[in-house]
Design an enzyme around this catalytic site. Structure first.
Site, PDB file in Angstrom:
ATOM      1  N   GLY A  37      39.360  36.342  45.923  1.00 12.05           N
ATOM      2  CA  GLY A  37      38.303  36.435  46.928  1.00 12.05           C
ATOM      3  C   GLY A  37      38.052  37.881  47.287  1.00 12.05           C
ATOM      4  O   GLY A  37      38.983  38.585  47.675  1.00 12.05           O
ATOM      5  N   ASN A  75      43.283  27.967  52.015  1.00 13.92           N
ATOM      6  CA  ASN A  75      42.682  28.009  50.680  1.00 13.92           C
ATOM      7  C   ASN A  75      42.390  26.574  50.281  1.00 13.92           C
ATOM      8  O   ASN A  75      43.293  25.750  50.238  1.00 13.92           O
ATOM      9  CB  ASN A  75      43.659  28.659  49.689  1.00 13.92           C
ATOM     10  CG  ASN A  75      43.183  28.582  48.242  1.00 13.92           C
ATOM     11  OD1 ASN A  75      43.993  28.550  47.334  1.00 13.92           O
ATOM     12  ND2 ASN A  75      41.894  28.557  48.018  1.00 13.92           N
ATOM     13  N   GLY A  76      41.139  26.287  49.973  1.00  8.84           N
ATOM     14  CA  GLY A  76      40.767  24.925  49.580  1.00  8.84           C
ATOM     15  C   GLY A  76      39.479  24.524  50.247  1.00  8.84           C
ATOM     16  O   GLY A  76      38.722  25.364  50.736  1.00  8.84           O
ATOM     17  N   TYR A 113      41.507  30.354  34.319  1.00  6.52           N
ATOM     18  CA  TYR A 113      40.802  31.530  34.837  1.00  6.52           C
ATOM     19  C   TYR A 113      41.274  32.040  36.198  1.00  6.52           C
ATOM     20  O   TYR A 113      41.419  33.240  36.384  1.00  6.52           O
ATOM     21  CB  TYR A 113      39.295  31.213  34.903  1.00  6.52           C
ATOM     22  CG  TYR A 113      38.475  32.304  35.539  1.00  6.52           C
ATOM     23  CD1 TYR A 113      38.327  33.545  34.918  1.00  6.52           C
ATOM     24  CD2 TYR A 113      37.848  32.106  36.763  1.00  6.52           C
ATOM     25  CE1 TYR A 113      37.577  34.559  35.510  1.00  6.52           C
ATOM     26  CE2 TYR A 113      37.093  33.115  37.358  1.00  6.52           C
ATOM     27  CZ  TYR A 113      36.971  34.334  36.723  1.00  6.52           C
ATOM     28  OH  TYR A 113      36.244  35.328  37.304  1.00  6.52           O
ATOM     29  N   CYS A 158      39.584  31.602  47.929  1.00  5.00           N
ATOM     30  CA  CYS A 158      40.493  32.181  48.916  1.00  5.00           C
ATOM     31  C   CYS A 158      41.897  32.390  48.365  1.00  5.00           C
ATOM     32  O   CYS A 158      42.308  31.742  47.408  1.00  5.00           O
ATOM     33  CB  CYS A 158      40.647  31.269  50.122  1.00  5.00           C
ATOM     34  SG  CYS A 158      39.127  30.921  50.973  1.00  5.00           S
TER      35      CYS A 158
END
Ligand code: SF4
Length: 495
Positions: A53, A128-129, A267, A27
């Protein structure tokens, strides 16, 4: 020099020809307060964060006295392409989210920001998480009568806030004290934009400024696209409230040692972002230099596996003095599902996305640089493609330590038994992907590349659980799981 052996390679299979076999950040979040074009700026911000995402996105704005929302499945550019959609997203404050879903078909009801009406008014929330005690909290709340409308762990915040007492801030903080895991959250009420990072600060969240407007975003590249200035990272455990009186910072948790996700440098983050004070591009080049120092090869050309391997390959080439060439060209226009993957298409495999630039490969001893090997499916095909293009030797250099463990903090990783490095030793990996040699960056080399003297074994400076198996936040749901593979993982972890 390592010679290629004729042994039988272990089988690694793929079912999805579009799958480039990477870990996937799930996300990105973006929020803006006090801008006449809050909706349009949020769409642009999400577009810059698309790499985090690609399956769904949504925006909620507040335009007194109402909230406006639009959510959809697909890429940000597709969902918000119609100017009428943006025109309807009126208001001076907004929150947005883009999502990568991990299992089955993405469901529209799971697309964030989630919105609910409370005693104090509406609240839109983007996360996000991943919460590591979500299953337990959810079961508890369902037993008490909560009705969940989605299957995301984010909805747990709504139910905790609804059952809390006091004003929005008190309820929000009380809810945060109940959850465990990794979260960078942005919430929008009629009066304020709220941003918060978990006490370990596993996932990124940053603060920007555009004129008099405040912006919160997962990465600084989202500020660049709208001409906003980067201000600072939101600190681990910090909660900021932005309203008409300005920005107010709170620290509702006891301070503990941060453990930012080190994979962001390898990345996830975009190379033009600056996270935790470090240029991601510079970190990746230094990673490549460390890799060249640790695992040199007598070779003719350094070739990155595009696109994510490019900065590390540049670093490797600079350190080794071996020429860098774009020996593999990536087709950027291959969607994940543009053709139904029939057997014939499956057979094309990696060629849908990558093609060898043969003139720079033929007759050469090639060093391929990639950021990680997850299941090994793509690596095997890339090595084969480079060999078929006439390489006399193919050496794989990986700009991360072996990925041996799953992530439970918001990144899609295969089950541990699907991770090539969890199943095989170095020689087994070499044989599986068909390379002449394979070497990974050491974990100390990785820490050196991001500015440390090495990994502090007693108190690691980052989360590196997917390499080390040392999870900095309790895996409460996993520990209470009856699922045998997860139990065996925890047994291995000694918990
Ligand atoms: Fe990042 Fe790996 Fe930790 Fe997940 S387990 S947060 S991918 S370092």
């Amino acid at each position: 020099m390592t010679q290629r052996t004729g042994d039988t390679a272990p089988v690694i299979a793929t079912t999805n020809p579009y799958d480039d076999d990477h870990l996937r950040e799930e996300c990105a979040v973006f929020g803006i307060y006090g801008h006449a074009e809050a909706g349009a700026h949020t769409a642009l911000g999400l577009h810059a964060l698309q790499h985090r995402g690609q399956e769904a996105a949504g925006i909620v704005t507040y335009d007194e006295p109402q909230f406006n929302a639009h959510r959809g499945l697909g890429l940000v550019g597709e969902i918000f392409a119609d100017g009428r959609v943006i025109a309807r997203l009126k208001g001076q404050s907004a929150v947005g989210h883009t999502r990568y879903s991990t299992t089955g078909a993405p469901l529209l009801r799971n697309v964030q920001p989630l919105f609910a009406e409370f005693e104090f008014g509406g609240l839109a929330i983007a996360h996000n998480g991943n919460l590591t005690n979500a299953r337990i909290l959810r079961s508890e709340m369902i037993r008490r009568g909560s009705l969940f409308q989605s299957t995301t762990d984010t909805e747990i915040f709504n139910h905790l806030i609804a059952s809390g007492r006091g004003g929005i801030l008190e309820r929000f903080i009380a809810a945060l004290r109940r959850v465990e895991g990794a979260y960078s959250l942005i919430a929008l009420t009629k009066d304020a934009l709220i941003g918060v990072r978990d006490p370990r600060g596993v996932r990124p969240l940053q603060l920007g400024r555009l004129g008099d407007s405040w912006i919160l975003a997962s990465e600084s590249c989202a500020f660049d696209i709208i001409g906003a200035a980067f201000v600072r990272d939101i600190e681990p455990g910090e909660l900021v409230v932005i309203d008409k009186t300005g920005l107010h910072s709170h620290f509702p948790f006891p301070r503990i040692k941060p453990r930012f996700c080190i994979f962001e440098f390898i990345y996830f983050a975009r190379p033009d972002s600056v996270v935790e004070g470090t240029s991601v591009y510079d970190a990746r080049k230094r990673i490549g230099m460390e890799l060249a120092r640790e695992s040199p090869v007598d070779a003719d050309v350094i070739i990155p596996v595009p696109d994510s391997g490019v900065p590390a390959a540049l670093g490797y080439a600079q350190q080794s003095g071996i020429p860098f060439e774009l020996g593999i060209i990536r087709n950027h226009y291959v969607g994940r599902t543009f053709i139904e993957p029939t057997d014939e298409i499956r057979h094309l495999g990696v060629k849908l996305k990558h093609n060898a630039n043969s003139a720079y490969i033929k007759g050469k001893r090639v060093v391929l640089v990639d950021d990680s090997i997850v299941r090994g499916t793509t690596s095997k095909k890339i090595v084969e493609m480079v060999r078929n293009a006439g390489a006399t030797e193919v050496h794989m250099r990986v700009s991360s330590p072996p990925t041996t463990n799953s992530c439970f903090y918001g990144v899609d990783t295969p089950e541990r038994d699907k991770l090539l490095a969890a199943r095989l030793d170095l020689e087994g990996i070499r044989a599986a992907i068909g390379a002449d040699s394979v070497a990974y960056l050491s974990i100390d080399g990785l820490y050196r590349a991001v500015g440390e003297n090495g990994r502090n074994a007693d108190q690691p400076q980052y989360c590196d659980a997917c390499f080390s198996g040392e999870y900095p936040i309790a895996l409460t749901d996993q520990m209470n799981s009856e699922d045998p593979p997860q139990l065996s993982l925890l047994k291995e972890l000694g918990r």
